[in-house]
Write a protein that holds these residues in place. Structure first.
Motif, PDB file in Angstrom:
ATOM      1  N   ALA A  85      -2.665  18.150  41.130  1.00  0.00           N
ATOM      2  CA  ALA A  85      -2.672  16.775  41.140  1.00  0.00           C
ATOM      3  C   ALA A  85      -2.778  16.257  42.384  1.00  0.00           C
ATOM      4  CB  ALA A  85      -1.603  16.256  40.212  1.00  0.00           C
ATOM      5  N   ARG A  86      -1.809  16.851  43.412  1.00  0.00           N
ATOM      6  CA  ARG A  86      -1.814  16.362  44.649  1.00  0.00           C
ATOM      7  C   ARG A  86      -2.790  16.508  45.476  1.00  0.00           C
ATOM      8  NH1 ARG A  86       3.182  18.054  44.828  1.00  0.00           N
ATOM      9  NH2 ARG A  86       3.061  20.041  45.489  1.00  0.00           N
ATOM     10  N   MET A  87      -3.763  17.790  45.360  1.00  0.00           N
ATOM     11  CA  MET A  87      -4.669  18.120  45.956  1.00  0.00           C
ATOM     12  C   MET A  87      -5.951  17.154  45.675  1.00  0.00           C
ATOM     13  SD  MET A  87      -4.356  22.220  45.810  1.00  0.00           S
ATOM     14  CE  MET A  87      -5.817  22.496  46.472  1.00  0.00           C
ATOM     15  N   GLY A  88      -6.126  16.832  44.338  1.00  0.00           N
ATOM     16  CA  GLY A  88      -7.288  15.966  44.105  1.00  0.00           C
ATOM     17  C   GLY A  88      -7.024  14.606  43.899  1.00  0.00           C
ATOM     18  N   ARG A  89      -5.874  13.964  44.299  1.00  0.00           N
ATOM     19  CA  ARG A  89      -5.559  12.451  44.330  1.00  0.00           C
ATOM     20  C   ARG A  89      -6.577  11.820  45.080  1.00  0.00           C
ATOM     21  NH1 ARG A  89       0.325  12.831  47.196  1.00  0.00           N
ATOM     22  NH2 ARG A  89      -0.383  13.175  49.053  1.00  0.00           N
ATOM     23  N   ASP A  90      -6.794  12.068  46.414  1.00  0.00           N
ATOM     24  CA  ASP A  90      -7.704  11.369  47.181  1.00  0.00           C
ATOM     25  C   ASP A  90      -8.780  11.341  46.703  1.00  0.00           C
ATOM     26  OD1 ASP A  90      -5.455  11.016  49.053  1.00  0.00           O
ATOM     27  OD2 ASP A  90      -5.880  12.914  50.177  1.00  0.00           O
ATOM     28  N   VAL A  91      -9.657  12.402  46.342  1.00  0.00           N
ATOM     29  CA  VAL A  91     -10.985  12.455  45.661  1.00  0.00           C
ATOM     30  C   VAL A  91     -11.191  11.649  44.344  1.00  0.00           C
ATOM     31  CG1 VAL A  91     -12.811  14.121  44.905  1.00  0.00           C
ATOM     32  CG2 VAL A  91     -11.275  14.717  46.830  1.00  0.00           C
ATOM     33  N   GLU A 105      -2.622  10.386  41.493  1.00  0.00           N
ATOM     34  CA  GLU A 105      -1.787  11.802  41.224  1.00  0.00           C
ATOM     35  C   GLU A 105      -1.108  11.720  39.834  1.00  0.00           C
ATOM     36  OE1 GLU A 105       1.952  14.285  43.360  1.00  0.00           O
ATOM     37  OE2 GLU A 105       0.660  12.840  44.363  1.00  0.00           O
ATOM     38  N   ARG A 106      -0.459  10.730  39.464  1.00  0.00           N
ATOM     39  CA  ARG A 106       0.157  10.574  38.085  1.00  0.00           C
ATOM     40  C   ARG A 106      -0.850  10.787  36.912  1.00  0.00           C
ATOM     41  NH1 ARG A 106       5.153   6.380  38.940  1.00  0.00           N
ATOM     42  NH2 ARG A 106       6.413   7.698  40.298  1.00  0.00           N
ATOM     43  N   THR A 107      -2.003  10.146  37.103  1.00  0.00           N
ATOM     44  CA  THR A 107      -2.983  10.343  36.046  1.00  0.00           C
ATOM     45  C   THR A 107      -3.812  11.735  35.788  1.00  0.00           C
ATOM     46  OG1 THR A 107      -3.741   7.945  36.821  1.00  0.00           O
ATOM     47  CG2 THR A 107      -5.406   9.310  35.353  1.00  0.00           C
TER      48      THR A 107
END
Length: 108
Positions: A85-91, A105-107
């Motif tokens: 989630a942390r890795m994909g949050r920006d994208v 990130e929470r989603t």
């Protein structure tokens, strides 16, 4: 899923107790299997490290992923999901319409 004898004690009531117990059994069990294989194939004695166990010792720590019968999972799975989630949050922030990276990130 079927009915059979349980590998867990009847009084195991701690939160995530069953999956934590199983995770520790996986690690000990794999090492025990390799020790038995070393004894069978190479004739190593108890307490002596054979080639299979020596090879296991060259790898990083085994982190077992365990999912319980009621949908609970081991802390290792939780950590991996949080990392993804942390890795994909920006994208995914824009794709999700999230107001912030933290919300994305929470989603995820």
């Amino acid at each position: 899923m079927g009915y059979g004898p349980s590998r867990y004690p009847a009084n195991e009531t701690r939160r995530l107790g069953a999956v934590r117990l199983r995770a520790s059994q996986v690690i000990r069990g794999r090492r025990g299997q390799l020790q038995e294989l070393d004894r069978t194939v190479f004739g190593t004695r108890p307490g002596e490290v054979g080639p299979f166990e020596a090879r296991l010792n060259t790898f990083p720590e085994i982190i077992p992923f365990v999912v319980g019968a009621f949908g609970e999972w081991s802390p290792a799975i939780d950590q991996v999901l949080k990392t993804f989630a942390r890795m994909g949050r920006d994208v995914w922030m824009g794709r999700l319409g999230a107001p912030s990276t933290r919300a994305a990130e929470r989603t995820l």
